[in-house]
Design an enzyme around this catalytic site. Sequence first.
Site, PDB file in Angstrom:
ATOM      1  N   ARG A  50      39.538   2.226  17.916  1.00 37.49           N
ATOM      2  CA  ARG A  50      38.628   2.904  17.659  1.00 37.49           C
ATOM      3  C   ARG A  50      37.614   2.457  17.822  1.00 37.49           C
ATOM      4  O   ARG A  50      35.922   2.520  17.781  1.00 37.49           O
ATOM      5  CB  ARG A  50      38.763   4.351  17.134  1.00 37.49           C
ATOM      6  CG  ARG A  50      37.732   5.594  18.269  1.00 37.49           C
ATOM      7  CD  ARG A  50      38.362   6.522  17.525  1.00 37.49           C
ATOM      8  NE  ARG A  50      38.763   7.397  16.523  1.00 37.49           N
ATOM      9  CZ  ARG A  50      39.275   8.777  15.615  1.00 37.49           C
ATOM     10  NH1 ARG A  50      39.735   9.016  16.090  1.00 37.49           N
ATOM     11  NH2 ARG A  50      38.905   8.030  14.438  1.00 37.49           N
ATOM     12  N   LYS A  75      32.604   6.724  17.662  1.00 37.60           N
ATOM     13  CA  LYS A  75      32.919   7.288  15.229  1.00 37.60           C
ATOM     14  C   LYS A  75      30.970   6.460  15.169  1.00 37.60           C
ATOM     15  O   LYS A  75      31.295   5.872  14.294  1.00 37.60           O
ATOM     16  CB  LYS A  75      33.790   7.218  15.104  1.00 37.60           C
ATOM     17  CG  LYS A  75      33.882   8.030  13.888  1.00 37.60           C
ATOM     18  CD  LYS A  75      35.397   8.049  13.214  1.00 37.60           C
ATOM     19  CE  LYS A  75      35.598   9.047  12.180  1.00 37.60           C
ATOM     20  NZ  LYS A  75      35.287  10.575  12.394  1.00 37.60           N
ATOM     21  N   GLU A  90      33.903  20.102  21.160  1.00 37.40           N
ATOM     22  CA  GLU A  90      34.541  19.976  20.190  1.00 37.40           C
ATOM     23  C   GLU A  90      34.399  20.852  18.832  1.00 37.40           C
ATOM     24  O   GLU A  90      33.115  21.840  19.011  1.00 37.40           O
ATOM     25  CB  GLU A  90      34.472  18.396  19.329  1.00 37.40           C
ATOM     26  CG  GLU A  90      34.734  17.496  20.230  1.00 37.40           C
ATOM     27  CD  GLU A  90      34.599  16.087  19.234  1.00 37.40           C
ATOM     28  OE1 GLU A  90      35.434  15.621  18.653  1.00 37.40           O
ATOM     29  OE2 GLU A  90      33.461  15.208  19.056  1.00 37.40           O
TER      30      GLU A  90
HETATM   31  C1  LIG Z   1      34.069  14.921  15.777  1.00 38.73           C
HETATM   32  C2  LIG Z   1      35.331  14.497  15.674  1.00 38.73           C
HETATM   33  N1  LIG Z   1      36.191  14.421  16.122  1.00 38.73           N
HETATM   34  C3  LIG Z   1      37.296  14.115  16.393  1.00 38.73           C
HETATM   35  C4  LIG Z   1      37.462  14.404  15.312  1.00 38.73           C
HETATM   36  C5  LIG Z   1      39.320  13.864  14.549  1.00 38.73           C
HETATM   37  O1  LIG Z   1      39.323  12.440  14.781  1.00 38.73           O
HETATM   38  P1  LIG Z   1      41.420  11.799  13.564  1.00 38.73           P
HETATM   39  O2  LIG Z   1      42.259  13.022  14.638  1.00 38.73           O
HETATM   40  O3  LIG Z   1      40.867  10.369  14.688  1.00 38.73           O
HETATM   41  O4  LIG Z   1      40.387  11.728  12.937  1.00 38.73           O
HETATM   42  C6  LIG Z   1      36.651  13.988  13.643  1.00 38.73           C
HETATM   43  C7  LIG Z   1      37.276  12.758  13.090  1.00 38.73           C
HETATM   44  O5  LIG Z   1      37.830  11.560  12.512  1.00 38.73           O
HETATM   45  C8  LIG Z   1      35.580  13.631  14.272  1.00 38.73           C
HETATM   46  O6  LIG Z   1      34.366  12.736  13.381  1.00 38.73           O
END
Ligand SMILES: Cc1ncc(COP(=O)(O)O)c(C=O)c1O
Length: 339
Positions: free
Chosen positions: A80, A183, A219
């Site tokens: 990612r 991210k 989200e």
């Molecule tokens: C915007 C966002 N969505 C979803 C997630 C959840 O992702 P993950 O399960 O990989 O931590 C996160 C946190 O990391 C996030 O910042």
Amino acid sequence: METPDWKNLPFGYIRTDYNVRCQYKDGKWGKLEVSSSEYVQIHIAASGLHYGQEAFEGLKAYMCKDGKIRLFRWEENARRLMLSAEGIKMAPVPVDLFREAIFTAVSLNKKFVPPYGSGATLYIRPLLYGSGAEVGVKPSSEYTFIVFVTPVGPYFKGGVKPVDMLICRDVDRAAPLGTGIYKVGGNYAASLRAQIAAKEGGYSTAIFLDAKEKKYIDECGPANFFGIKGDTYVTPKSESILRSITNMSLISLAEKMGMKTERRRVPVEELSTFSEAGACGTAAVISPIRKIFDPEKNITYEFCKDGKPGDTTMRLYNKLVGIQNGDEPDDFGWMTEVK
Ligand SMILES: Cc1ncc(COP(=O)(O)O)c(C=O)c1O
């Protein structure tokens, strides 16, 4: 540094002994360096400061039941971060360098990995930013990759507690063809107005809708959304949300438990058909949702009977946390030991 008081660990930053750093210059990555400083020297014209060339990751190290330290699905975070780097035209961090950096950072700070059974974990934060001086808007020719770790207390002290969320229609965190799947820091800055407004209204977080039509769930703040309908796990498909590794894992677990899973657009009105709902991510694994308020329609969607998380949510939660802590067999091969 002394080891922290594990029982009173906050979900915040605590200094550890070491972090690791690597510089990209002249088209290649240099050697990984160990530092005991919490600070970086940064050029005043660095593209990371001015033009948002910055991406990060978040994963955890767990002290497992057998006394071994393990990381959860780190390869997915490596992948990612590469996707994020490509998305905003940064030099990607090769998987081998990512692996060396995170495993070195954890190994050097082993005494900060909270004990098994405390509910606390060692949070790992890889960070990549443009560090070369640019004045015109263009990708930097130099990058800095840092990994620091910090022990974090359990997200929910005293057990999993359902939370309330607010549907947000007046702020978008990411555009449909923008950077929502990456991210990158900009998405988080863009989400702050909505998050603060939700918090001020007494909600744990804001639920973002698709920016184009404002019809579908995107989200829940910094976490993905899921709903349970009968024996089906439903989660939004969207081009503007982060591909949560927790969500991916819950889908695999739900299928293994014999549930059906659907990743598709989820209209807001469909909330009324879910018996359970939750937000999922590395920080809390699952935050069960008690209710969601839609201020425009003046509708409250409720999911928890007697204020308790639903059975399916808890089964999924316990299974995933069990694998991470080494209480359950790691049938999917998700955990990697830190030697
Ligand atoms: C915007 C966002 N969505 C979803 C997630 C959840 O992702 P993950 O399960 O990989 O931590 C996160 C946190 O990391 C996030 O910042």
